[in-house]
Design a protein around this motif. Structure first.
Motif, PDB file in Angstrom:
ATOM      1  N   ALA A   1       0.853  -1.186   0.000  1.00  0.00           N
ATOM      2  CA  ALA A   1       0.000   0.000   0.000  1.00  0.00           C
ATOM      3  C   ALA A   1       0.888   1.235   0.000  1.00  0.00           C
ATOM      4  N   PRO A   2       0.349   2.344  -0.452  1.00  0.00           N
ATOM      5  CA  PRO A   2       1.149   3.567  -0.398  1.00  0.00           C
ATOM      6  C   PRO A   2       1.506   3.882   1.050  1.00  0.00           C
ATOM      7  N   ASP A   3       2.686   4.383   1.244  1.00  0.00           N
ATOM      8  CA  ASP A   3       3.125   4.798   2.566  1.00  0.00           C
ATOM      9  C   ASP A   3       2.010   5.631   3.210  1.00  0.00           C
TER      10      ASP A   3
ATOM     11  N   THR B   1      -8.553   6.036 -10.330  1.00  0.00           N
ATOM     12  CA  THR B   1      -7.981   5.096  -9.378  1.00  0.00           C
ATOM     13  C   THR B   1      -6.789   5.762  -8.701  1.00  0.00           C
ATOM     14  N   LEU B   2      -6.351   5.134  -7.611  1.00  0.00           N
ATOM     15  CA  LEU B   2      -5.259   5.708  -6.845  1.00  0.00           C
ATOM     16  C   LEU B   2      -4.010   5.826  -7.709  1.00  0.00           C
ATOM     17  N   ASP B   3      -3.396   6.980  -7.677  1.00  0.00           N
ATOM     18  CA  ASP B   3      -2.143   7.187  -8.397  1.00  0.00           C
ATOM     19  C   ASP B   3      -1.035   6.535  -7.584  1.00  0.00           C
ATOM     20  N   ARG B   4      -0.758   5.265  -7.891  1.00  0.00           N
ATOM     21  CA  ARG B   4       0.194   4.504  -7.089  1.00  0.00           C
ATOM     22  C   ARG B   4       1.634   4.821  -7.454  1.00  0.00           C
ATOM     23  N   ALA B   5       1.807   5.305  -8.681  1.00  0.00           N
ATOM     24  CA  ALA B   5       3.174   5.546  -9.148  1.00  0.00           C
ATOM     25  C   ALA B   5       3.828   6.702  -8.404  1.00  0.00           C
ATOM     26  N   SER B   6       2.995   7.650  -7.945  1.00  0.00           N
ATOM     27  CA  SER B   6       3.570   8.868  -7.390  1.00  0.00           C
ATOM     28  C   SER B   6       3.945   8.747  -5.911  1.00  0.00           C
ATOM     29  N   VAL B   7       3.579   7.635  -5.291  1.00  0.00           N
ATOM     30  CA  VAL B   7       3.881   7.526  -3.865  1.00  0.00           C
ATOM     31  C   VAL B   7       4.715   6.286  -3.573  1.00  0.00           C
TER      32      VAL B   7
ATOM     33  N   THR C   1       2.950 -18.614   4.716  1.00  0.00           N
ATOM     34  CA  THR C   1       2.944 -18.183   3.324  1.00  0.00           C
ATOM     35  C   THR C   1       2.313 -16.802   3.221  1.00  0.00           C
ATOM     36  N   LEU C   2       3.008 -15.898   2.578  1.00  0.00           N
ATOM     37  CA  LEU C   2       2.446 -14.561   2.343  1.00  0.00           C
ATOM     38  C   LEU C   2       1.614 -14.637   1.068  1.00  0.00           C
ATOM     39  N   LEU C   3       0.461 -13.976   1.085  1.00  0.00           N
ATOM     40  CA  LEU C   3      -0.359 -13.933  -0.125  1.00  0.00           C
ATOM     41  C   LEU C   3      -0.660 -12.475  -0.432  1.00  0.00           C
ATOM     42  N   SER C   4      -0.308 -12.065  -1.624  1.00  0.00           N
ATOM     43  CA  SER C   4      -0.563 -10.680  -1.983  1.00  0.00           C
ATOM     44  C   SER C   4      -1.048 -10.589  -3.415  1.00  0.00           C
ATOM     45  N   MET C   5      -2.082  -9.779  -3.614  1.00  0.00           N
ATOM     46  CA  MET C   5      -2.522  -9.478  -4.958  1.00  0.00           C
ATOM     47  C   MET C   5      -2.158  -8.024  -5.201  1.00  0.00           C
ATOM     48  N   GLY C   6      -1.439  -7.778  -6.264  1.00  0.00           N
ATOM     49  CA  GLY C   6      -1.033  -6.404  -6.512  1.00  0.00           C
ATOM     50  C   GLY C   6      -0.037  -6.337  -7.640  1.00  0.00           C
ATOM     51  N   PRO C   7       0.325  -5.119  -8.034  1.00  0.00           N
ATOM     52  CA  PRO C   7       1.227  -4.956  -9.163  1.00  0.00           C
ATOM     53  C   PRO C   7       2.622  -5.537  -8.893  1.00  0.00           C
ATOM     54  N   GLU C   8       3.415  -5.573  -9.924  1.00  0.00           N
ATOM     55  CA  GLU C   8       4.810  -6.007  -9.877  1.00  0.00           C
ATOM     56  C   GLU C   8       5.523  -5.560  -8.596  1.00  0.00           C
ATOM     57  N   ARG C   9       5.294  -4.288  -8.259  1.00  0.00           N
ATOM     58  CA  ARG C   9       6.014  -3.696  -7.121  1.00  0.00           C
ATOM     59  C   ARG C   9       5.693  -4.344  -5.797  1.00  0.00           C
ATOM     60  N   ALA C  10       4.619  -5.115  -5.742  1.00  0.00           N
ATOM     61  CA  ALA C  10       4.249  -5.730  -4.464  1.00  0.00           C
ATOM     62  C   ALA C  10       5.367  -6.640  -3.955  1.00  0.00           C
ATOM     63  N   THR C  11       6.277  -7.041  -4.850  1.00  0.00           N
ATOM     64  CA  THR C  11       7.395  -7.876  -4.406  1.00  0.00           C
ATOM     65  C   THR C  11       8.207  -7.187  -3.312  1.00  0.00           C
ATOM     66  N   GLU C  12       8.243  -5.850  -3.345  1.00  0.00           N
ATOM     67  CA  GLU C  12       8.983  -5.133  -2.290  1.00  0.00           C
ATOM     68  C   GLU C  12       8.350  -5.388  -0.919  1.00  0.00           C
ATOM     69  N   ALA C  13       7.024  -5.356  -0.894  1.00  0.00           N
ATOM     70  CA  ALA C  13       6.315  -5.622   0.362  1.00  0.00           C
ATOM     71  C   ALA C  13       6.504  -7.079   0.770  1.00  0.00           C
ATOM     72  N   ILE C  14       6.514  -7.969  -0.227  1.00  0.00           N
ATOM     73  CA  ILE C  14       6.728  -9.394   0.065  1.00  0.00           C
ATOM     74  C   ILE C  14       8.111  -9.594   0.692  1.00  0.00           C
ATOM     75  N   ARG C  15       9.120  -8.890   0.158  1.00  0.00           N
ATOM     76  CA  ARG C  15      10.480  -8.984   0.741  1.00  0.00           C
ATOM     77  C   ARG C  15      10.466  -8.535   2.197  1.00  0.00           C
ATOM     78  N   LYS C  16       9.713  -7.512   2.455  1.00  0.00           N
ATOM     79  CA  LYS C  16       9.616  -7.035   3.848  1.00  0.00           C
ATOM     80  C   LYS C  16       9.040  -8.139   4.740  1.00  0.00           C
ATOM     81  N   GLY C  17       8.003  -8.801   4.240  1.00  0.00           N
ATOM     82  CA  GLY C  17       7.401  -9.912   4.994  1.00  0.00           C
ATOM     83  C   GLY C  17       8.387 -11.058   5.190  1.00  0.00           C
ATOM     84  N   PHE C  18       9.187 -11.339   4.155  1.00  0.00           N
ATOM     85  CA  PHE C  18      10.230 -12.367   4.260  1.00  0.00           C
ATOM     86  C   PHE C  18      11.262 -11.980   5.311  1.00  0.00           C
TER      87      PHE C  18
END
Ligand SMILES: Cc1cc2nc3c(=O)[nH]c(=O)nc-3n(C[C@H](O)[C@H](O)[C@H](O)COP(=O)(O)OP(=O)(O)OC[C@H]3O[C@@H](n4cnc5c(N)ncnc54)[C@H](O)[C@@H]3O)c2cc1C
Ligand SMILES: Nc1ncnc2c1ncn2[C@@H]1O[C@H](COP(=O)(O)O)[C@@H](O)[C@H]1O
Lengths: 259, 312
Positions: A4-6, A19-25, A56-73
């Motif tokens: 999610a955006p900070d 829709t939410l401008d996700r690129a800018s945040v 197991t982490l489960l996330s639905m989201g754009p490519e960038r969600a991998t960053e959040a997944i790394r945080k969970g790891f």
């Protein structure tokens, strides 16, 4: 868990599709999902049985969600499933819950842990909707969790608007946690290093057998008619207390007919 | 006859203010049909124009949160085919709405601050900085309404009440309540519904007497920042903010609260905001209509005395 955006960032809707401008945040792991991951880790660490637990982490989201997944790891989760598909953009809660439930229904899961709400959507409905779709009991707004793995029963303290309810349910079930439940850990150096090597399974809608018109903007059952950015709330009068601050405050309220 | 199904909640025999707002809102679009659980409050409900009241009396409602309401409302949706379903935007209300949407194949909109023709819902997002109008495009619109969305008005009709018999599924009763601790409410209004809220933060240093004194003079509810709740100074049920309650009163007075974005997320849509803080640079002043830079232990008692003097 959701990327999610900070939560302290300034957020805007895009003119093009409302829709939410996700690129800018900056995107981070949804604050509240850290509590769910911590709860999973604490449960796992308290287990004494021979059979190891898998988180197991489960996330639905754009490519960038991998960053959040790394945080969970880096907090200690074992592996992850990332549902990513361009057709998912603009999904509402119904579509999101459909995708997440489809993934979960396919696996052997004892329980699902969610945050209470995402800091961007703020609907706080996904956990209940997952329970509805899976046909599992819901234990939401948990401030405490106790798992009896042998009897396969989960007990929670549900934090409601007017108090605390003790609840119990058989497994499998859907649990959501409130922030009072724990203090999420900081990633250890060891886990940060290990995070890079942990497996992420990437799934598309085709893999899940979900038609693309069931999700995204096309499959959403709500639509934005229009939106407007309000001028920032203007700061009003500020006085420094010279011994009459309280009286001035009341004079302001009286002028506004609030007293 | 256009019918709008409304979930009416009660607290020990008294229908909530949020419910009277829902019924008033429903009348914009047709005749409210109410669903109630527990005590027969149909006389109060019909004061707000509900032509028909369905009443759930089964013990399941007490033992299993959320799911029984979904079963009952789904049955009513099938029976009545209403124009829309209106539910209060409480934590539980939103869960019921979300599950009902899946059950009956509808879209759902939460936290509406207004609903206009064609069931177009107004939502205030990103801490009040953006206003969105949206609508449900498929199925019967299911909308949850934020507290203080409108001023409730009476429109009495003859009460007509009928017990609703629902057969609950196995899953509905799988998660059950084994005990309950009611938070002590005191005599103050409910935080979510109050028209005035006075909140205290870390600046109270644990002493909420000045905050409560001002609240009582104003007939207000008491709120708290997360810092105050985490310190154990005030119960979590009073937390205002992103992870606490969202409030939208006529008047919000923040005392010894810095105004972190997560706090603002829960109070920024208040009509009038007043802040008392000894730090002139506290961010709360950026959104305050009136701010006093000063010590809350001096400013609040003086204000309380002045308000009580006006009443005398
Ligand atoms: C995921 C997440 C969720 C959160 N959710 C929430 C939430 O729901 N609600 C919430 O409130 N916070 C929430 N927070 C916390 C938030 O970021 C702030 O930490 C919190 O709001 C600070 O509380 P405060 O303003 O009381 O304390 P502080 O920020 O410490 O401010 C205290 C203020 O009191 C003033 N003061 C001190 N003494 C006096 C005096 N004698 N008289 C007058 N003024 C005085 C000081 O100048 C200062 O401005 C959340 C944080 C995170 C990360
Ligand atoms: N896209 C997503 N992927 C994975 N989990 C999600 C997603 N969206 C929401 N969730 C989960 O559902 C919770 C509630 O989110 P929401 O209903 O969007 O406020 C979050 O705290 C997450 O645990």
């Amino acid at each position: 868990m959701k990327q999610a955006p900070d939560s302290v960032a300034q957020k805007n809707l895009k003119e093009s599709d409302s829709t939410l401008d996700r690129a800018s945040v900056d995107a981070v792991l949804n604050d509240l999902d850290e509590y769910a991951i911590e709860a999973a880790l604490q449960f796992s660490e308290a287990q004494t049985s021979e059979i190891p637990n898998r988180i197991t982490l489960l996330s639905m989201g754009p490519e960038r969600a991998t960053e959040a997944i790394r945080k969970g790891f880096s907090m200690g989760a074992d592996d992850a499933i990332h549902v990513v598909d361009s057709a998912l953009a603009g999904s509402d809660a119904l579509a999101t819950s459909l995708v997440l439930a489809t993934v979960i229904a396919d696996r052997e899961v004892d329980f699902v842990l969610c945050g209470t709400e995402s800091t961007d959507a703020r609907m706080a409905v996904i956990p209940a909707m997952l329970a509805e779709r899976l046909g599992w009991p819901q234990l939401t707004f948990a401030g405490e969790i106790e798992v009896d793995a042998t009897a396969r029963i989960v007990r929670i303290k549900r934090m409601t608007d007017d108090g605390v309810e003790s609840m119990e349910s058989p497994m499998p079930c859907v649990i959501s946690v409130v922030e009072q439940i724990n203090e999420p850990r900081y990633p250890s150096f060891k886990n940060i290093m290990a995070a890079k090597k942990k497996p992420v399974e990437t799934l598309s809608l085709t893999d899940l057998g979900i038609a693309s018109d069931q999700v995204g903007s096309a499959g959403s059952r709500t639509t934005v008619v229009d939106f407007a950015v309000l001028p920032p709330r203007a700061a009003g009068v500020k006085v420094t207390d010279d011994g009459t601050g309280g009286d001035q405050l009341v004079a302001f309220l009286a002028a506004k007919k609030l007293v | 006859m256009n019918q709008v199904l409304v979930l009416v909640e009660q607290l020990s025999g008294q229908i909530t203010r949020a419910s009277t707002e829902l019924l008033t809102m429903a009348r914009r679009f047709g005749t409210p049909i109410a669903f109630i659980v527990g005590d027969d409050v149909s006389a109060q409900v019909s004061q707000y124009g509900a032509a028909k009241v369905f009443r759930g009396v089964a013990p399941e409602y007490d033992l299993h949160p959320v799911a029984p309401w979904v079963d009952a409302l789904a049955a009513l949706v099938t029976q009545l085919s209403p124009e829309a379903v209106l539910i209060a935007s409480s934590a539980k209300g939103k869960e019921i709405a979300g599950r009902l949407a899946i059950r009956v194949g509808s879209g759902v909109i939460t936290d509406a601050v207004d609903i206009s023709e064609g069931f177009v819902a107004t939502q205030s997002i990103f801490g009040g900085s953006t206003v969105v109008h949206s609508k449900v495009t498929e199925g019967i619109p299911i909308i949850t309404l934020a507290p203080n969305a409108l001023e409730p008005t009476a429109s009495p009709v003859e009460p007509s009440v009928e017990d609703l018999v629902v057969s609950f599924g196995e899953i509905t009763t799988a998660a059950r309540v084994t005990g309950r601790e009611q938070a002590t409410k005191g005599g103050r209004p409910d935080l979510g519904e109050a028209s005035i809220v006075v909140s205290g933060g870390r600046g109270t240093n644990g002493d909420f007497a000045a905050v409560e004194g001002l609240a009582d003079a104003l007939g207000a509810a008491v709120g708290a920042s997360r810092a105050a709740v985490d310190a154990g100074w005030y119960p979590y049920t009073h937390q205002v903010g992103q992870t606490g309650k969202s409030v939208s009163p006529q008047l919000y007075i923040a005392c010894g609260i810095s105004g972190a974005i997560q706090h603002r997320a829960g109070m920024q849509t208040s009509k009038t905001i007043v802040a008392v803080n000894k730090d002139p640079d506290a961010p709360i002043f950026e959104i305050a209509d009136f701010g006093v830079v000063g010590d809350l232990f001096a400013v609040l008692p003086q204000a309380t005395t002045a308000i009580n003097a006006r009443k005398a």
